[in-house]
Write a protein that holds these residues in place. Structure first.
Motif, PDB file in Angstrom:
ATOM      1  N   THR A   1       0.843  -0.987   0.075  1.00  0.00           N
ATOM      2  CA  THR A   1       0.144  -0.134   0.098  1.00  0.00           C
ATOM      3  C   THR A   1       0.940   1.147   0.101  1.00  0.00           C
ATOM      4  O   THR A   1       1.948   1.148   0.055  1.00  0.00           O
ATOM      5  N   GLU A   2       0.467   2.235  -0.305  1.00  0.00           N
ATOM      6  CA  GLU A   2       1.137   3.574  -0.227  1.00  0.00           C
ATOM      7  C   GLU A   2       1.620   3.850   1.266  1.00  0.00           C
ATOM      8  O   GLU A   2       2.889   4.462   1.075  1.00  0.00           O
ATOM      9  N   ALA A   3       0.988   3.474   2.204  1.00  0.00           N
ATOM     10  CA  ALA A   3       1.628   3.697   3.525  1.00  0.00           C
ATOM     11  C   ALA A   3       2.496   2.715   3.912  1.00  0.00           C
ATOM     12  O   ALA A   3       3.498   3.049   4.726  1.00  0.00           O
ATOM     13  N   SER A   4       2.680   1.599   3.288  1.00  0.00           N
ATOM     14  CA  SER A   4       3.514   0.532   3.718  1.00  0.00           C
ATOM     15  C   SER A   4       4.508   0.356   2.551  1.00  0.00           C
ATOM     16  O   SER A   4       5.607  -0.503   2.905  1.00  0.00           O
ATOM     17  N   GLU A   5       4.591   1.463   1.395  1.00  0.00           N
ATOM     18  CA  GLU A   5       5.773   1.164   0.586  1.00  0.00           C
ATOM     19  C   GLU A   5       7.160   0.973   1.058  1.00  0.00           C
ATOM     20  O   GLU A   5       8.057   0.242   0.498  1.00  0.00           O
ATOM     21  N   MET A   6       7.611   1.951   2.154  1.00  0.00           N
ATOM     22  CA  MET A   6       8.894   2.001   2.272  1.00  0.00           C
ATOM     23  C   MET A   6       9.309   0.468   3.199  1.00  0.00           C
ATOM     24  O   MET A   6      10.464   0.083   2.663  1.00  0.00           O
ATOM     25  N   VAL A   7       8.423   0.147   4.004  1.00  0.00           N
ATOM     26  CA  VAL A   7       8.717  -1.132   4.458  1.00  0.00           C
ATOM     27  C   VAL A   7       8.862  -2.213   3.470  1.00  0.00           C
ATOM     28  O   VAL A   7       9.677  -3.281   3.416  1.00  0.00           O
ATOM     29  N   TYR A   8       7.831  -2.237   2.513  1.00  0.00           N
ATOM     30  CA  TYR A   8       7.522  -3.167   1.346  1.00  0.00           C
ATOM     31  C   TYR A   8       8.838  -3.383   0.410  1.00  0.00           C
ATOM     32  O   TYR A   8       9.732  -4.371   0.476  1.00  0.00           O
ATOM     33  N   PHE A   9       9.392  -2.288  -0.188  1.00  0.00           N
ATOM     34  CA  PHE A   9      10.714  -2.191  -0.885  1.00  0.00           C
ATOM     35  C   PHE A   9      11.709  -2.607   0.030  1.00  0.00           C
ATOM     36  O   PHE A   9      12.668  -2.881  -0.530  1.00  0.00           O
ATOM     37  N   GLY A  10      11.754  -1.814   1.179  1.00  0.00           N
ATOM     38  CA  GLY A  10      13.143  -1.908   2.115  1.00  0.00           C
ATOM     39  C   GLY A  10      13.221  -3.553   2.438  1.00  0.00           C
ATOM     40  O   GLY A  10      14.265  -4.044   2.332  1.00  0.00           O
ATOM     41  N   THR A  11      12.101  -4.107   2.914  1.00  0.00           N
ATOM     42  CA  THR A  11      12.122  -5.580   3.371  1.00  0.00           C
ATOM     43  C   THR A  11      12.640  -6.594   2.333  1.00  0.00           C
ATOM     44  O   THR A  11      13.504  -7.318   2.317  1.00  0.00           O
ATOM     45  N   ILE A  12      12.044  -6.342   1.095  1.00  0.00           N
ATOM     46  CA  ILE A  12      12.246  -7.222  -0.166  1.00  0.00           C
ATOM     47  C   ILE A  12      13.692  -6.893  -0.440  1.00  0.00           C
ATOM     48  O   ILE A  12      14.493  -7.776  -1.085  1.00  0.00           O
ATOM     49  N   GLY A  13      14.098  -5.682  -0.514  1.00  0.00           N
ATOM     50  CA  GLY A  13      15.317  -5.401  -1.143  1.00  0.00           C
ATOM     51  C   GLY A  13      16.405  -5.796  -0.280  1.00  0.00           C
ATOM     52  O   GLY A  13      17.426  -6.369  -0.808  1.00  0.00           O
ATOM     53  N   LEU A  14      16.426  -5.834   1.132  1.00  0.00           N
ATOM     54  CA  LEU A  14      17.428  -6.241   1.847  1.00  0.00           C
ATOM     55  C   LEU A  14      17.441  -7.717   1.860  1.00  0.00           C
ATOM     56  O   LEU A  14      18.703  -8.372   1.805  1.00  0.00           O
ATOM     57  N   VAL A  15      16.234  -8.138   1.586  1.00  0.00           N
ATOM     58  CA  VAL A  15      16.269  -9.769   1.793  1.00  0.00           C
ATOM     59  C   VAL A  15      17.298 -10.410   0.497  1.00  0.00           C
ATOM     60  O   VAL A  15      17.843 -11.247   0.494  1.00  0.00           O
ATOM     61  N   SER A  16      16.915  -9.706  -0.724  1.00  0.00           N
ATOM     62  CA  SER A  16      17.624  -9.835  -1.832  1.00  0.00           C
ATOM     63  C   SER A  16      18.889  -9.738  -1.859  1.00  0.00           C
ATOM     64  O   SER A  16      19.876 -10.408  -2.271  1.00  0.00           O
ATOM     65  N   ILE A  17      19.628  -8.730  -1.121  1.00  0.00           N
ATOM     66  CA  ILE A  17      20.887  -8.566  -1.006  1.00  0.00           C
ATOM     67  C   ILE A  17      21.537  -9.405  -0.064  1.00  0.00           C
ATOM     68  O   ILE A  17      22.732 -10.065  -0.271  1.00  0.00           O
ATOM     69  N   VAL A  18      21.141  -9.689   0.923  1.00  0.00           N
ATOM     70  CA  VAL A  18      21.424 -10.822   1.911  1.00  0.00           C
ATOM     71  C   VAL A  18      21.712 -12.118   1.165  1.00  0.00           C
ATOM     72  O   VAL A  18      22.513 -13.083   1.675  1.00  0.00           O
TER      73      VAL A  18
END
Length: 497
Positions: free
Chosen positions: A460-477
């Motif tokens: 959602t627009e409200a959760s977008e930072m958590v959404y992109f951040g979590t998935i992005g960090l999981v991929s980098i890890v």
């Protein structure tokens, strides 16, 4: 049925006529160009058609439901390739499968071009899914049949062929969105239908002269008894589905949410079944079992990568529509235009990456390390989206160049993973399961999109930072982990580099 040798098939194809390649490459290049034109053009506006209000020409579905359907649709397209390959190998031959698939795709787009309700929309999706499953894997097989196995032009021929794919994918969002903007969504879908029609006409008019015997042979035909059994199973299955589906929908047993969950489960279980069957098969040699074990982490990495890359047509498409400043430098940007960025960057950068790997020679990263790089790039492409969101704040529109940067970074990853993964699959596949292992590679994309259908619920627009951040960090890890275990994977690959 007459059987032809590989030599007879190759000799039946005019071997010069299209940039020094077999004449049939012209036929297949433009058939695939127009098929991808229709597919990516339709896909560029499909998610908007689903969630825009009825008053704006859409279906008025919930945004998260639309994103989930879009992912499931992509997953089913890749799953259907398994069925399409089987039908070509055992019933129709690859050339006929391409034709029948193109006809179904065209009718699917025509169904989208006609105003209708949600039920009519799902009918169009079924036609396109089955049609793409018939056409997509088999047109590539016909390309391979035109060349002798030792023909030095083979790799270059496939490069030209894939350039056609990306040219169609680049142009179509721009053209289709123009008509959907000027008129309505159905006009855009109509353009996609016309594109597939042009591709079919070119295929029909030139295949006999240009393709010769390529694609005409059924490699593993059904026996008379098998045909009878197949027909019985098909008829019974069709009757059962015709009874159960309407009943399940009318009684609310089968909802969109349950269907999404079912396809998501299949997207994970089918690849697992493939691995188990191949690993336990007596036809798989010990060295091949070792290579299959090495393939498992590569497959998992591929799923993670495509889970991010394929959100370019779902979550990022929604971000482009809802969160991006579309009035930029005096131009009104159509959000569908962003769908042209991926093929544009691939066309531009693919030769650069090919040159880089050749230039590095023995010093280039190993296959597992290239996959690790792909995961890091994919993760960074999502982390980049956090920056403008944080700077602008919730509800503010962000500069479109951030979205362009995100698409660019993920293409860096795609060029580290996609061509390398295709090559690695052919090298690591057990001899008895060459075709099935290639199907397995494409199932990594199906599994990724099945997972995306579940992930989309949390965006959602409200959760977008958590959404992109979590998935992005999981991929980098995962990328860092892949880098650390790459020597062990390389050892299991038993000499494959």
């Amino acid at each position: 049925m007459q059987r032809y040798t590989r030599k007879q098939i190759v000799e039946s194809v005019p071997q010069t006529g299209f940039f020094g390649h077999p004449k049939g490459l012209f036929t297949l290049f433009f058939t695939e160009f127009w098929e991808r034109f229709s597919y990516y053009g339709m896909r560029a506006i499909l998610v908007y058609y689903m969630y825009y209000e009825v008053s704006k020409g859409g279906l008025g579905l919930d945004e998260n439901v639309a994103l989930a359907i879009m992912s499931i649709y992509g997953s089913l397209v890749y799953m259907s390739g398994i069925l399409g390959g089987w039908i070509a190998d055992r019933v129709t031959g690859t050339s006929n499968a391409v034709f029948y698939g193109g006809v179904l795709i065209m009718f699917g787009h025509i169904a989208l071009a006609v105003p209708g309700d949600v039920a009519f929309f799902f009918l169009s999706m079924v036609l396109i899914v089955i049609g793409t499953g018939l056409l997509k894997p088999n047109v590539s097989s016909v390309v391979g049949e035109m060349y002798d196995e030792k023909d030095a032009r083979r790799d270059a021929g496939f490069s030209i062929f894939y350039m056609g794919i990306n040219m169609g994918a680049f142009l179509s969002p721009l053209v289709v969105s123009f008509f959907s903007d000027r008129y309505d969504f159905h006009a855009g879908f109509g353009v996609a239908a016309v594109g597939m029609f042009i591709g079919l006409i070119m295929f029909v008019l030139t295949r006999k002269k240009n393709l010769g015997l390529a694609g005409t042979q059924v490699h593993n035909p059904l026996s008379a008894e098998e045909k009878k059994n197949f027909l019985k199973i098909f008829i019974v299955s069709a009757i059962i589905l015709a009874i159960i589906l309407p009943l399940s929908i009318s009684r609310n047993w089968l909802t969109i949410e349950r269907f999404v969950a079912l396809v998501g489960l299949l997207g994970i279980l089918i690849p697992i079944a493939y691995f188990v069957v191949m690993y336990r098969s007596p036809k798989t040699k010990p060295v091949e079992r070792s290579r299959l074990l090495a393939y498992v982490p590569l497959f998992i990495a591929s799923v993670m990568f495509w889970a991010i890359q394929e959100q370019g047509s779902t979550v990022l498409a929604n971000f482009a529509d809802q969160r991006t400043q579309l009035d930029f430098w005096g131009i009104r940007i159509n959000p569908a235009w962003f769908q042209s960025l991926n093929p544009l960057f691939i066309i531009t950068l693919a030769p650069v990456f090919a040159w880089l790997w050749v230039k590095m020679g023995e010093r280039q990263p190993s296959i597992p390390k290239k996959f690790a790089l792909a995961l890091v790039f994919a993760g960074l492409s999502f982390l980049v989206i956090i920056v403008p969101g944080y700077m602008a704040g919730e509800g503010a529109l962000v500069n479109p160049m951030w979205l362009v940067l995100s698409y660019l970074i993920v293409v860096f990853g795609e060029l580290c993973l996609s061509p390398v993964g295709l090559s690695a699959t052919t090298k690591l596949a057990p001899e008895a399961f060459q075709a099935q292992t290639m199907s397995l590679w494409f199932l990594s994309n199906a599994a990724a999109q099945a997972i995306n259908a579940q992930l989309a619920k949390f965006y959602t627009e409200a959760s977008e930072m958590v959404y992109f951040g979590t998935i992005g960090l999981v991929s980098i890890v995962l990328g860092i982990l892949m880098f650390l275990i790459s020597p062990a994977i390389q050892e299991k690959m038993q000499g494959i580099k």
